[in-house]
Design an enzyme around this catalytic site. Sequence first.
Site, PDB file in Angstrom:
ATOM      1  N   CYS A 141      11.175   7.157   2.075  1.00 52.93           N
ATOM      2  CA  CYS A 141       9.885   6.513   2.325  1.00 52.93           C
ATOM      3  C   CYS A 141      10.001   4.992   2.171  1.00 52.93           C
ATOM      4  O   CYS A 141      10.412   4.488   1.116  1.00 52.93           O
ATOM      5  CB  CYS A 141       8.844   7.081   1.360  1.00 52.93           C
ATOM      6  SG  CYS A 141       7.282   6.199   1.425  1.00 52.93           S
ATOM      7  N   CYS A 193       7.966   3.620  -0.786  1.00 44.00           N
ATOM      8  CA  CYS A 193       8.603   3.948  -2.076  1.00 44.00           C
ATOM      9  C   CYS A 193       9.757   2.991  -2.336  1.00 44.00           C
ATOM     10  O   CYS A 193       9.969   2.543  -3.469  1.00 44.00           O
ATOM     11  CB  CYS A 193       9.087   5.398  -2.089  1.00 44.00           C
ATOM     12  SG  CYS A 193       7.760   6.599  -2.386  1.00 44.00           S
ATOM     13  N   ASP A 252       1.306  -7.712   4.119  1.00 41.91           N
ATOM     14  CA  ASP A 252       1.746  -6.989   5.312  1.00 41.91           C
ATOM     15  C   ASP A 252       2.725  -7.882   6.087  1.00 41.91           C
ATOM     16  O   ASP A 252       2.511  -9.082   6.241  1.00 41.91           O
ATOM     17  CB  ASP A 252       0.539  -6.632   6.188  1.00 41.91           C
ATOM     18  CG  ASP A 252       0.871  -5.569   7.219  1.00 41.91           C
ATOM     19  OD1 ASP A 252       0.357  -4.444   7.093  1.00 41.91           O
ATOM     20  OD2 ASP A 252       1.663  -5.852   8.149  1.00 41.91           O
ATOM     21  N   GLY A 285      -3.210   5.981  14.031  1.00 38.48           N
ATOM     22  CA  GLY A 285      -2.301   4.842  13.998  1.00 38.48           C
ATOM     23  C   GLY A 285      -1.516   4.683  12.711  1.00 38.48           C
ATOM     24  O   GLY A 285      -0.939   3.623  12.463  1.00 38.48           O
ATOM     25  N   THR A 293       1.536   4.586  10.640  1.00 37.52           N
ATOM     26  CA  THR A 293       2.964   4.494  10.977  1.00 37.52           C
ATOM     27  C   THR A 293       3.857   4.674   9.752  1.00 37.52           C
ATOM     28  O   THR A 293       5.019   5.029   9.886  1.00 37.52           O
ATOM     29  CB  THR A 293       3.289   3.137  11.632  1.00 37.52           C
ATOM     30  OG1 THR A 293       2.891   2.091  10.748  1.00 37.52           O
ATOM     31  CG2 THR A 293       2.571   2.993  12.969  1.00 37.52           C
ATOM     32  N   HIS A 325       2.999   6.841   3.592  1.00 38.88           N
ATOM     33  CA  HIS A 325       2.754   6.684   2.155  1.00 38.88           C
ATOM     34  C   HIS A 325       1.372   6.041   2.096  1.00 38.88           C
ATOM     35  O   HIS A 325       1.187   4.948   2.664  1.00 38.88           O
ATOM     36  CB  HIS A 325       3.841   5.795   1.534  1.00 38.88           C
ATOM     37  CG  HIS A 325       3.699   5.533   0.061  1.00 38.88           C
ATOM     38  ND1 HIS A 325       4.738   5.758  -0.849  1.00 38.88           N
ATOM     39  CD2 HIS A 325       2.657   5.058  -0.668  1.00 38.88           C
ATOM     40  CE1 HIS A 325       4.327   5.424  -2.071  1.00 38.88           C
ATOM     41  NE2 HIS A 325       3.058   4.990  -1.992  1.00 38.88           N
ATOM     42  N   HIS A 347      -1.737   3.995   1.994  1.00 40.26           N
ATOM     43  CA  HIS A 347      -1.879   2.549   1.793  1.00 40.26           C
ATOM     44  C   HIS A 347      -3.232   2.097   2.306  1.00 40.26           C
ATOM     45  O   HIS A 347      -3.743   2.612   3.299  1.00 40.26           O
ATOM     46  CB  HIS A 347      -0.750   1.767   2.471  1.00 40.26           C
ATOM     47  CG  HIS A 347      -0.562   2.076   3.932  1.00 40.26           C
ATOM     48  ND1 HIS A 347       0.089   3.208   4.362  1.00 40.26           N
ATOM     49  CD2 HIS A 347      -0.944   1.420   5.053  1.00 40.26           C
ATOM     50  CE1 HIS A 347       0.107   3.230   5.691  1.00 40.26           C
ATOM     51  NE2 HIS A 347      -0.529   2.158   6.142  1.00 40.26           N
TER      52      HIS A 347
END
Length: 112
Positions: free
Chosen positions: A4, A7, A30, A92, A94, A97, A99
């Site tokens: 991940c 992670c 981001d 959407g 992608t 995990h 967020h």
Amino acid sequence: MNDCLFCKIIAGEIPSKKVYEDELCYAFCDISPLAPTHFLVVPKAHLDSAARITEENAPVVGHIFVVIAKLAGEMGFSDGFRVVTNCGQSAGQTVHHLHFHVLAGKELGSFH
Ligand code: 5GP
Ligand code: ZN
């Protein structure tokens, strides 16, 4: 969850620009910002998406929103911001995990 991306970011194996961290969550900028302020807040414990939220793991979601409110005050955007979580491919998502995108710093427009 060795595979991940988030992670690995939490573990420091992939570099990120940290905004905030505590024992339960990690916030970082981001890589492709959609607004002057655009960071992601993730629970440190892996969870695929919002579809996996249960009574047991829900407290971290509340905690994340407390953190977002605090950061909004400290970073000076509490007068206008958006929190988004994309859940599933058709929405959407992608990175699988959980967020929360936090967007601020420009006119965000109506979302619905
Ligand atoms: P999603 O599309 O799953 O809702 O959001 C994933 C977000 O993660 C995207 O906005 C994308 O720009 C961001 N992202 C993808 N890879 C990386 C990375 O390696 N580092 C950082 N900081 N953000 C990333
Ligand atoms: Zn993960």
